[in-house]
Design an enzyme around this catalytic site. Structure first.
Site, short mmCIF file in Angstrom:
data_model
loop_
_atom_site.label_atom_id
_atom_site.label_comp_id
_atom_site.label_asym_id
_atom_site.label_seq_id
_atom_site.Cartn_x
_atom_site.Cartn_y
_atom_site.Cartn_z
N SER A 69 9.84 5.69 -3.27
CA SER A 69 9.67 4.71 -2.19
C SER A 69 8.70 5.29 -1.16
O SER A 69 8.72 6.50 -0.90
CB SER A 69 11.03 4.45 -1.52
N SER A 70 7.91 4.43 -0.57
CA SER A 70 6.99 4.89 0.48
C SER A 70 7.78 5.47 1.64
O SER A 70 7.30 6.33 2.38
CB SER A 70 6.14 3.73 0.99
N HIS A 87 4.42 2.05 -7.83
CA HIS A 87 3.45 0.95 -7.71
C HIS A 87 2.46 0.99 -8.87
O HIS A 87 2.06 -0.05 -9.41
CB HIS A 87 2.63 1.06 -6.43
N GLY A 113 0.81 -1.22 0.00
CA GLY A 113 0.00 0.00 0.00
C GLY A 113 0.84 1.26 0.00
O GLY A 113 2.02 1.23 -0.33
N ASN A 114 0.19 2.39 0.36
CA ASN A 114 0.80 3.72 0.26
C ASN A 114 1.38 3.89 -1.15
O ASN A 114 2.55 4.17 -1.36
CB ASN A 114 1.89 3.91 1.33
N ASP A 118 13.57 -2.96 -5.79
CA ASP A 118 13.90 -3.99 -4.81
C ASP A 118 14.55 -5.15 -5.58
O ASP A 118 13.96 -6.21 -5.76
CB ASP A 118 12.64 -4.44 -4.07
N GLN A 129 15.05 -8.48 -3.85
CA GLN A 129 13.74 -9.11 -3.63
C GLN A 129 13.24 -9.76 -4.93
O GLN A 129 12.78 -10.91 -4.92
CB GLN A 129 12.73 -8.04 -3.16
N GLY A 136 8.74 -4.46 -8.77
CA GLY A 136 9.62 -3.36 -9.16
C GLY A 136 11.08 -3.77 -9.08
O GLY A 136 11.47 -4.54 -8.20
O1 PAF Z 1 7.85 -4.93 -2.11
C1 PAF Z 1 6.94 -4.95 -1.26
O2 PAF Z 1 6.13 -4.01 -1.15
C2 PAF Z 1 6.78 -6.14 -0.34
O3 PAF Z 1 8.02 -6.67 0.02
C3 PAF Z 1 5.87 -7.25 -0.94
C4 PAF Z 1 6.48 -7.85 -2.19
C5 PAF Z 1 4.51 -6.68 -1.24
C6 PAF Z 1 5.72 -8.39 0.08
O4 PAF Z 1 5.14 -7.94 1.26
#
Ligand code: PAF
Length: 283
Positions: A185-186, A35, A29-30, A150, A153, A147
């Site tokens: 970034s949030s 996003h 969110g945010n 990250d 990730q 994205g």
């Molecule tokens: O990148 C994020 O916002 C978070 O790490 C995700 C992938 C939604 C998992 O909670």
């Protein structure tokens, strides 16, 4: 757009939609333009777009910002509706973790999850892969969009999907930046006015660093130099690294497939950013 929070209701809603493709964008969110770019990409690729908003406690360390993490559901909902998202999934913590979190089954990508950001945020990536894996099992998307900001990730999620043979196409979307280059970034909203002026230095150093790398400078001296400059400018650098984009292992010298990654604290804000060296010619 419909908003659902119950896992079974979402599953039922998705049954008839499986005739077409389902694209999924997990978020906390945010929502900012970064996003929204993910949701737009999903919209281009599938008949049904599902976005989730869930601030996942399992991926926050004890002294991290779980409680302060900005929650702006009404605005997020309006923005997603405008983009033509079909389903917004907003489970509660008890929907996702009905029992004690300490005993929660986890998905972990070892080694990769313990380096770079994982070294200073123990358990973080296991928290991410556990929630993303659970959301994937619920939504069972054909496509999932993340994205590139990250970077680690995204890399770890690709590895999880590959290792577990899940039939999901993982799409990485370029980082959205403010006009001065700061990666969206949030967490940028935690920055003071002064810190906000300093923050774009990370991207400036990534740009010059990637150029120096492609000219043959050693990664070790370059990373030390960038760390020094950041620390002199008010950051507390967590790491600066150059890694192979295929393996995410550290590189001594850049090849075409290198990525430079930075994580640094500025005041109470932890900022991350990266640049692939083959992106230099495309700027
Ligand atoms: O990148 C994020 O916002 C978070 O790490 C995700 C992938 C939604 C998992 O909670």
């Amino acid at each position: 757009m419909i908003r659902l929070h119950n896992i079974h209701t979402l599953r039922d809603e998705l049954v008839p939609r499986r005739k077409g493709h389902i694209a999924f964008v997990p978020t906390m969110g945010n929502l900012h333009a970064g996003h929204l770019a993910l949701a737009k990409e999903a919209r281009k690729r599938a008949e049904t777009v599902v976005v989730s908003i869930f601030v996942n406690p399992l991926q926050f360390g004890v002294n991290e910002d779980l409680d302060q993490y900005p929650r702006t559901l009404t605005d997020d909902q309006t923005a997603l509706q405008k983009l033509g998202v079909d389903i917004l999934f907003t489970p509660s913590v008890s929907d996702m973790y009905p029992r004690d979190m300490a005993g929660q089954t986890r998905i972990e990508v070892p080694e990769l999850g313990n380096q770079y950001c994982g070294a200073s945020r123990p358990g973080h990536f296991a928290g991410v892969t556990t929630i993303v894996g659970k959301l994937f099992n619920i939504v069972q998307p054909d496509i999932a969009v993340f994205g590139k900001k990250d970077y680690q990730q995204l890399f770890i999620i690709r590895r999880m999907v590959e290792d577990l043979a899940w039939p999901i196409d993982i799409i990485g979307v370029e980082t959205m930046r403010e006009t001065d280059g700061l990666a969206m970034s949030s967490r940028n909203q935690y920055l003071s006015t002064q810190e906000r002026q300093t923050a774009p230095l990370i991207y400036q150093l990534l740009q010059t660093g990637a150029e120096r790398l492609t000219k043959g400078e050693s990664a070790q001296s370059l990373c030390a130099d960038i760390t020094h400059t950041l620390n002199q400018s008010g950051f507390v650098t967590d790491y600066v690294a150059v890694a192979d984009t295929e393996t995410l292992l550290p590189l001594n010298h850049a090849t075409k497939q290198a990525v430079m990654m930075v994580a640094a604290h500025l005041g109470k804000t932890r900022l991350i950013d990266n640049l692939e060296t083959d992106a230099i010619g495309n700027r």
